[in-house]
Motif scaffolding. Structure first.
Motif, PDB file in Angstrom:
ATOM      1  N   ASN A 103       0.822  -1.224   0.000  1.00  0.00           N
ATOM      2  CA  ASN A 103       0.000   0.000   0.000  1.00  0.00           C
ATOM      3  C   ASN A 103       0.852   1.269   0.000  1.00  0.00           C
ATOM      4  O   ASN A 103       0.569   2.223   0.720  1.00  0.00           O
ATOM      5  CB  ASN A 103      -0.948  -0.016   1.206  1.00  0.00           C
ATOM      6  N   LYS A 104       1.894   1.263  -0.831  1.00  0.00           N
ATOM      7  CA  LYS A 104       2.810   2.405  -0.906  1.00  0.00           C
ATOM      8  C   LYS A 104       2.501   3.346  -2.054  1.00  0.00           C
ATOM      9  O   LYS A 104       2.953   4.490  -2.061  1.00  0.00           O
ATOM     10  CB  LYS A 104       4.261   1.894  -1.070  1.00  0.00           C
ATOM     11  N   ILE A 105       1.779   2.850  -3.056  1.00  0.00           N
ATOM     12  CA  ILE A 105       1.542   3.645  -4.261  1.00  0.00           C
ATOM     13  C   ILE A 105       0.060   3.714  -4.581  1.00  0.00           C
ATOM     14  O   ILE A 105      -0.737   2.907  -4.098  1.00  0.00           O
ATOM     15  CB  ILE A 105       2.312   3.071  -5.477  1.00  0.00           C
ATOM     16  N   GLY A 106      -0.288   4.688  -5.428  1.00  0.00           N
ATOM     17  CA  GLY A 106      -1.674   4.875  -5.818  1.00  0.00           C
ATOM     18  C   GLY A 106      -1.928   4.429  -7.255  1.00  0.00           C
ATOM     19  O   GLY A 106      -1.032   3.945  -7.952  1.00  0.00           O
ATOM     20  N   ASP A 107      -3.153   4.632  -7.696  1.00  0.00           N
ATOM     21  CA  ASP A 107      -3.562   4.215  -9.034  1.00  0.00           C
ATOM     22  C   ASP A 107      -2.717   4.892 -10.124  1.00  0.00           C
ATOM     23  O   ASP A 107      -2.385   4.271 -11.142  1.00  0.00           O
ATOM     24  CB  ASP A 107      -5.038   4.532  -9.260  1.00  0.00           C
ATOM     25  N   GLU A 108      -2.367   6.151  -9.912  1.00  0.00           N
ATOM     26  CA  GLU A 108      -1.588   6.873 -10.920  1.00  0.00           C
ATOM     27  C   GLU A 108      -0.217   6.225 -11.135  1.00  0.00           C
ATOM     28  O   GLU A 108       0.286   6.185 -12.253  1.00  0.00           O
ATOM     29  CB  GLU A 108      -1.407   8.336 -10.499  1.00  0.00           C
ATOM     30  N   ASP A 109       0.375   5.734 -10.056  1.00  0.00           N
ATOM     31  CA  ASP A 109       1.678   5.071 -10.169  1.00  0.00           C
ATOM     32  C   ASP A 109       1.568   3.780 -10.974  1.00  0.00           C
ATOM     33  O   ASP A 109       2.461   3.436 -11.752  1.00  0.00           O
ATOM     34  CB  ASP A 109       2.240   4.760  -8.774  1.00  0.00           C
ATOM     35  N   ILE A 110       0.479   3.057 -10.768  1.00  0.00           N
ATOM     36  CA  ILE A 110       0.263   1.811 -11.511  1.00  0.00           C
ATOM     37  C   ILE A 110       0.073   2.116 -12.993  1.00  0.00           C
ATOM     38  O   ILE A 110       0.672   1.463 -13.861  1.00  0.00           O
ATOM     39  CB  ILE A 110      -0.963   1.052 -10.947  1.00  0.00           C
ATOM     40  N   VAL A 111      -0.735   3.104 -13.289  1.00  0.00           N
ATOM     41  CA  VAL A 111      -0.964   3.507 -14.678  1.00  0.00           C
ATOM     42  C   VAL A 111       0.352   3.928 -15.326  1.00  0.00           C
ATOM     43  O   VAL A 111       0.657   3.551 -16.465  1.00  0.00           O
ATOM     44  CB  VAL A 111      -2.004   4.653 -14.746  1.00  0.00           C
ATOM     45  N   HIS A 112       1.137   4.709 -14.597  1.00  0.00           N
ATOM     46  CA  HIS A 112       2.427   5.186 -15.123  1.00  0.00           C
ATOM     47  C   HIS A 112       3.363   4.021 -15.418  1.00  0.00           C
ATOM     48  O   HIS A 112       4.035   4.002 -16.469  1.00  0.00           O
ATOM     49  CB  HIS A 112       3.063   6.135 -14.114  1.00  0.00           C
ATOM     50  N   ALA A 113       3.424   3.028 -14.527  1.00  0.00           N
ATOM     51  CA  ALA A 113       4.292   1.869 -14.733  1.00  0.00           C
ATOM     52  C   ALA A 113       3.879   1.095 -15.984  1.00  0.00           C
ATOM     53  O   ALA A 113       4.724   0.666 -16.782  1.00  0.00           O
ATOM     54  CB  ALA A 113       4.265   0.960 -13.510  1.00  0.00           C
TER      55      ALA A 113
END
Length: 209
Positions: A103-113
């Motif tokens: 639980n360190k990152i949000g949805d935007e980080d996943i999309v960016h990856a």
């Protein structure tokens, strides 16, 4: 950032898979592990990631010994052998589940990856319909999405087309630029040499000097 391996050996029953490994990895560099199948490349990555523990010697991450102070490196991205995902879910859903562990990152980080490796978060296909190359890209996205201090990639270029190769090269360069440690294992020596600052040749569980 530093990984210090001191006289590390690992044996299963009577067979050594790693023998007397001593090496220091520092931040801001890309290291390439090169050698034939069975040379110890993947086992060395397992040792650094805390998935195996030594018969002798130790691994220290910034001075903290794995197994004593902690079981796993605190900030690690890992692609080891063939990535496994829940095939009934989309790529985005798989990464969302993985991200929920820490639980360190949000949805935007996943999309960016996903975008960084050339995949789309809005793709509704289930992973079971992914090609080998798409699964490999998804595995790399999973490894980089939390922006780890240590990035370990085992054969990251497998099944990747030329456009994907350039995306991965860019990712590696960006990790290096901000002081991360990147360690790659690859059977393609030419590709490995093109992206690495140092090549570490392995044979029979040893580093060849």
């Amino acid at each position: 950032m530093e990984i210090k391996i001191d006289n590390y050996s690992k044996k299963f029953k009577s067979d050594y898979v790693l023998r007397n490994i001593t090496y220091t990895f520092t931040g801001g560099r890309i290291y390439g592990l090169y050698g034939k199948n069975g040379s110890g490349k993947t086992m060395l990555m397992r040792a650094i990631s805390g998935l195996i523990f030594p018969s002798e010697g130790c691994v220290k991450i910034n001075g903290e010994e794995l197994r004593k102070e902690r079981d796993f490196p605190e900030s690690l991205g890992l692609l080891l052998e063939n990535p496994y995902f829940l095939t009934q879910y989309t790529g985005y859903q798989n990464l969302k589940l993985l991200a929920s562990i820490k639980n360190k990152i949000g949805d935007e980080d996943i999309v960016h990856a996903l975008e960084r490796v050339g995949l789309e978060a809005t793709d509704k296909r289930k992973v079971r319909k992914y090609s080998l190359g798409m699964k490999q890209r998804l595995g790399i996205a999973a490894a980089i999405m939390e922006k780890p201090d240590i990035l370990l990639l085992d054969e990251p270029f497998n099944a990747i087309d030329e456009g994907g190769l350039q995306l991965i090269r860019d990712i590696l360069a960006d990790f290096k630029k901000v002081g991360k440690i990147v360690i790659l294992a690859c059977h393609d020596k030419e590709e490995l040499e093109s992206v690495s600052d140092e090549i570490i040749k392995m044979k029979n569980g040893k580093i060849e000097v």
